[in-house]
Design an enzyme around this catalytic site. Structure first.
Site, PDB file in Angstrom:
ATOM      1  N   HIS A  29     -45.344  62.625 103.595  1.00 34.73           N
ATOM      2  CA  HIS A  29     -44.908  63.953 104.049  1.00 34.73           C
ATOM      3  C   HIS A  29     -46.132  64.858 103.931  1.00 34.73           C
ATOM      4  CE1 HIS A  29     -44.851  64.818  99.781  1.00 34.73           C
ATOM      5  NE2 HIS A  29     -43.907  63.909  99.562  1.00 34.73           N
ATOM      6  N   GLU A  30     -45.940  66.143 104.212  1.00 31.08           N
ATOM      7  CA  GLU A  30     -47.083  67.069 104.231  1.00 31.08           C
ATOM      8  C   GLU A  30     -47.788  67.168 102.874  1.00 31.08           C
ATOM      9  OE1 GLU A  30     -48.807  68.929 106.528  1.00 31.08           O
ATOM     10  OE2 GLU A  30     -47.760  67.778 108.061  1.00 31.08           O
ATOM     11  N   HIS A  32     -48.440  64.580 100.820  1.00 28.47           N
ATOM     12  CA  HIS A  32     -49.428  63.502 100.875  1.00 28.47           C
ATOM     13  C   HIS A  32     -50.574  63.877 101.829  1.00 28.47           C
ATOM     14  CE1 HIS A  32     -45.651  61.100  99.961  1.00 28.47           C
ATOM     15  NE2 HIS A  32     -46.448  60.717  98.986  1.00 28.47           N
ATOM     16  N   GLN A 143     -50.060  68.793  92.321  1.00 31.07           N
ATOM     17  CA  GLN A 143     -49.532  69.584  91.209  1.00 31.07           C
ATOM     18  C   GLN A 143     -48.013  69.424  91.083  1.00 31.07           C
ATOM     19  OE1 GLN A 143     -51.015  71.146  88.847  1.00 31.07           O
ATOM     20  NE2 GLN A 143     -49.257  72.247  87.972  1.00 31.07           N
ATOM     21  N   SER A 181     -40.753  62.424  98.674  1.00 29.90           N
ATOM     22  CA  SER A 181     -40.234  61.262  99.413  1.00 29.90           C
ATOM     23  C   SER A 181     -38.753  61.071  99.116  1.00 29.90           C
ATOM     24  CB  SER A 181     -41.010  60.002  99.029  1.00 29.90           C
ATOM     25  OG  SER A 181     -42.393  60.192  99.263  1.00 29.90           O
TER      26      SER A 181
END
Ligand code: AMP
Length: 250
Positions: A29-30, A32, A143, A181
């Site tokens: 997803h964004e 990662h 983070q 995820s």
């Protein structure tokens, strides 16, 4: 981009290079992709590892149903200019007879560690192995998993590992839910209920979690200091945190 499945092939490909490494369990997803973009910007070579690490899942956790879509992940990684996708089989990382583990003792006992015994032992061990396999000069973490970042940074200091750990801000949906995820497990009703997590953290108000099962809602003395929480929404366990002091990442 080349997909590589064995340690020996990856070592042969990399030669003397010190790549940027983004360790992941896939289902990109964004969050990662933000790590991959940072790695791409800061390193000549970028390795993304895709390995759903059995050692960091406890009994009864979601190892078998964890979302997997290597084809989609490979396409996304290629679009982001990744050089190597390292996607080993479990036996490549944990061959028969494997018995060496890294334990970051104190940091692994609290918060996530208290609810997921052995989790950070699995995380630290696989990360150390990935650092060794790739000889990464930098490794990128989110983070979002604040305690994981703290455990890895502690391991790097304690064992004098020769790499830089880069921690990047949590990427969120527009309404504040941190990308994960595991969000795919949520029904629309659960997705709506899960919004209480970022809201409670933002407001520093545990009462906003009323109605959800709360594992913890606690300040943690990581660098930087955070307010961290874990909740269960139906069968899905979600974690999130907000910074309590200034300084990147946010
Ligand atoms: P995972 O595949 O869930 O093990 O995550 C791989 C890396 O992506 C870890 O360093 C995570 O902390 C990071 N990550 C996961 N979710 C986010 C997010 N929403 N924002 C930033 N980084 C994330």
């Amino acid at each position: 981009m080349k997909t590589v499945r064995t340690i020996s092939e990856l070592r042969a490909e990399l030669g003397e290079a010190r790549p940027g490494l983004v360790p992941t369990m896939g289902a990109f997803h964004e969050g990662h992709l933000s790590l991959i973009r940072a790695a791409r910007a800061e390193n000549d070579l970028v390795v993304v590892s895709l390995f759903v690490n059995p050692a960091q899942f406890g009994q009864g956790e979601d190892l078998s149903r964890y979302p997997r879509d290597e084809g989609r992940d490979a396409a996304l990684a290629e679009e982001e200019g990744v050089d190597y996708l390292f996607a080993p089989a479990s036996e490549e990382i944990y061959p028969p007879g494997f018995q060496t583990w890294v334990e970051v003792e104190e940091l692994s006992k609290t918060l996530e560690g208290a609810f997921r015994p052995g989790h950070f032992r699995g995380v630290a061990t696989v990360c150390l192995k990935l650092f060794n396999i790739t000889r990464a000069g930098r490794a990128y973490f989110g983070q979002k998993d604040a305690q994981q970042a703290a455990v890895i940074k502690r391991m790097v200091r304690d064992l004098a590992l020769d790499l830089e750990i880069r921690v990047l801000p949590t990427v969120r949906e527009e309404d504040g839910l941190a990308l994960s995820s595991r969000n795919v497990y949520l029904s629309p009703e659960e997705r709506a209920a899960a919004l209480a997590l970022p809201r409670a953290l933002q407001a520093r108000d545990r009462l906003l979690l009323n109605g959800l099962e709360v594992d913890y809602f606690e300040e943690a003395d990581f660098e930087p200091r955070v307010l961290a929480a874990a909740v269960r929404v139906g069968k899905t366990r979600l974690i999130d945190n907000v910074l309590l002091e200034e300084g990147a990442p946010t």
